[in-house]
Design a protein around this motif. Structure first.
Motif, mmCIF file in Angstrom:
data_model
loop_
_atom_site.group_PDB
_atom_site.id
_atom_site.type_symbol
_atom_site.label_atom_id
_atom_site.label_comp_id
_atom_site.label_asym_id
_atom_site.label_seq_id
_atom_site.Cartn_x
_atom_site.Cartn_y
_atom_site.Cartn_z
ATOM 1 N N UNK A 185 22.372 4.816 -25.280
ATOM 2 C CA UNK A 185 23.047 6.088 -25.528
ATOM 3 C C UNK A 185 24.410 5.913 -26.179
ATOM 4 N N UNK A 186 25.010 4.743 -26.059
ATOM 5 C CA UNK A 186 26.334 4.509 -26.639
ATOM 6 C C UNK A 186 26.290 4.337 -28.149
ATOM 7 N N UNK A 187 25.120 4.046 -28.696
ATOM 8 C CA UNK A 187 24.943 3.888 -30.144
ATOM 9 C C UNK A 187 24.846 5.264 -30.806
ATOM 10 N N UNK A 188 24.820 5.319 -32.128
ATOM 11 C CA UNK A 188 24.701 6.623 -32.798
ATOM 12 C C UNK A 188 23.370 7.320 -32.556
ATOM 13 N N UNK A 189 22.275 6.544 -32.419
ATOM 14 C CA UNK A 189 20.954 7.128 -32.172
ATOM 15 C C UNK A 189 20.176 6.217 -31.229
ATOM 16 N N UNK A 190 19.029 6.751 -30.729
ATOM 17 C CA UNK A 190 18.184 5.905 -29.868
ATOM 18 C C UNK A 190 17.079 5.219 -30.661
ATOM 19 N N UNK A 191 17.226 5.120 -31.972
ATOM 20 C CA UNK A 191 16.143 4.625 -32.818
ATOM 21 C C UNK A 191 15.775 3.164 -32.588
ATOM 22 N N UNK A 243 8.127 7.405 -26.533
ATOM 23 C CA UNK A 243 8.655 8.777 -26.516
ATOM 24 C C UNK A 243 7.822 9.677 -25.609
ATOM 25 N N UNK A 244 8.019 9.541 -24.312
ATOM 26 C CA UNK A 244 7.202 10.293 -23.350
ATOM 27 C C UNK A 244 7.581 11.770 -23.308
ATOM 28 N N UNK A 245 8.774 12.097 -23.818
ATOM 29 C CA UNK A 245 9.200 13.479 -23.997
ATOM 30 C C UNK A 245 9.920 13.552 -25.347
ATOM 31 N N UNK A 246 10.188 14.786 -25.794
ATOM 32 C CA UNK A 246 10.847 14.969 -27.090
ATOM 33 C C UNK A 246 12.235 15.567 -26.893
ATOM 34 N N UNK A 247 13.290 14.778 -27.064
ATOM 35 C CA UNK A 247 14.639 15.351 -27.032
ATOM 36 C C UNK A 247 14.882 16.190 -28.286
ATOM 37 N N UNK A 248 15.870 17.070 -28.266
ATOM 38 C CA UNK A 248 16.139 17.917 -29.427
ATOM 39 C C UNK A 248 16.503 17.123 -30.680
ATOM 40 N N UNK A 249 17.053 15.939 -30.482
ATOM 41 C CA UNK A 249 17.500 15.101 -31.589
ATOM 42 C C UNK A 249 17.481 13.656 -31.127
ATOM 43 N N UNK A 250 17.493 12.727 -32.070
ATOM 44 C CA UNK A 250 17.647 11.311 -31.742
ATOM 45 C C UNK A 250 19.122 10.916 -31.636
ATOM 46 N N UNK A 251 20.031 11.815 -31.948
ATOM 47 C CA UNK A 251 21.456 11.495 -31.927
ATOM 48 C C UNK A 251 21.951 11.351 -30.489
ATOM 49 N N UNK A 252 22.677 10.271 -30.245
ATOM 50 C CA UNK A 252 23.192 9.972 -28.914
ATOM 51 C C UNK A 252 24.725 10.068 -28.924
ATOM 52 N N UNK A 253 25.409 9.397 -28.010
ATOM 53 C CA UNK A 253 26.857 9.558 -27.914
ATOM 54 C C UNK A 253 27.599 9.051 -29.152
ATOM 55 N N UNK A 254 27.150 7.939 -29.708
ATOM 56 C CA UNK A 254 27.829 7.386 -30.877
ATOM 57 C C UNK A 254 29.199 6.810 -30.570
ATOM 58 N N UNK A 255 29.357 6.194 -29.400
ATOM 59 C CA UNK A 255 30.640 5.585 -29.062
ATOM 60 C C UNK A 255 30.920 4.357 -29.933
#
Length: 242
Positions: free
Chosen positions: A124-130, A136-148
């Motif tokens: 989650x600290x990266x820009x995305x979870x790619x 992908x057992x569920x679908x989040x609204x976006x792949x964008x994460x915290x991006x720290x």
């Protein structure tokens, strides 16, 4: 920002978090209250209990963010937050649904909240979870994460095993495939390794080191204790059209 990003919560042959307790203790400093985000697991109470038991000997009180009426209020008053491992897709969906992606993100970036992550929590600290290892057992609204941090993280990184009979892609092959579409460094954190970020300084800790992948270059070996601050000035370039 103050970040401690663990590859894993449990090392082979050791109790939960035992391999990183000294580092966690040092990271928290005088603060002995830790807000825990268990959403990567389906058993929120059980996961929080395991975390609390692991940290009790260090005098650290663990509060599950799921136990309060408004998780955002808990995150808004916390001094340190630990985002635990499990499934990255389930975790990210919950962070969006609860509003914690914004609340935690804003406070960490402002230097008001210390952030600990393990496995999915480090993703989650990266820009995305790619570069997660998870289905992908569920679908989040976006792949964008915290991006720290401006680079991708691959926890539990496994080196290619020449004698393996497995016919699927190795972790290295999957990361190189990612780099065909995105010009973003990927830090493969081996088991027992972690990255600690203090402002503009990043340093690799733990054991077993890490492997750094970049487009157009051979993977580089990073050893425990190595300065990785140069990664914080990375400018990520993603293919967002696919």
């Amino acid at each position: 920002m103050d970040l401690l990003l663990l590859s894993n919560s449990r090392a082979p042959g050791q109790e939960f978090l035992a391999h990183a307790l000294d580092e966690i203790d040092d990271f928290l400093g005088a603060n002995r209250r830790l807000t825990f985000v268990p959403y990567a697991s389906s058993d929120h109470d059980g996961y929080t209990a395991v975390m609390a038991a692991a940290l009790a000997a260090r005098g650290i009180t663990v509060v599950g963010v799921h136990t309060v009426a408004d998780p955002r209020q808990e995150a808004a008053r916390a001094e340190a937050v630990f985002v635990g491992g499990g499934n990255s897709f389930r975790l990210l969906k919950a962070l969006y649904a609860t509003g914690l992606l914004e609340t935690i993100g804003d406070r960490v970036r402002a230097g008001e909240l210390r952030y600990l992550g393990a496995s999915a929590g480090s993703n989650m600290a990266a820009p995305t979870l790619r570069t997660t290892n998870d289905m992908p057992i569920v679908s989040p609204p976006s792949f964008e994460t915290f991006g720290f941090v401006p680079f991708q993280i691959n926890p539990h990184y496994l080196d290619p095993a020449p004698a393996s009979t497995h016919m699927g892609e190795t972790r290295e092959e999957r990361i190189l495939e990612f780099l065909e579409e995105n010009d973003v460094p990927v830090l493969g954190l081996r088991e027992g390794a972690w990255l600690r970020v203090d402002g503009a300084v990043a340093r690799l800790g733990g054991v077993n080191g890490a492997r750094l992948f970049g487009r157009g270059s051979e993977p580089a070996e990073l050893v425990p204790g190595e300065d990785a601050s140069h990664l914080l000035s990375t400018t990520p370039r993603y293919d967002l059209t696919g």
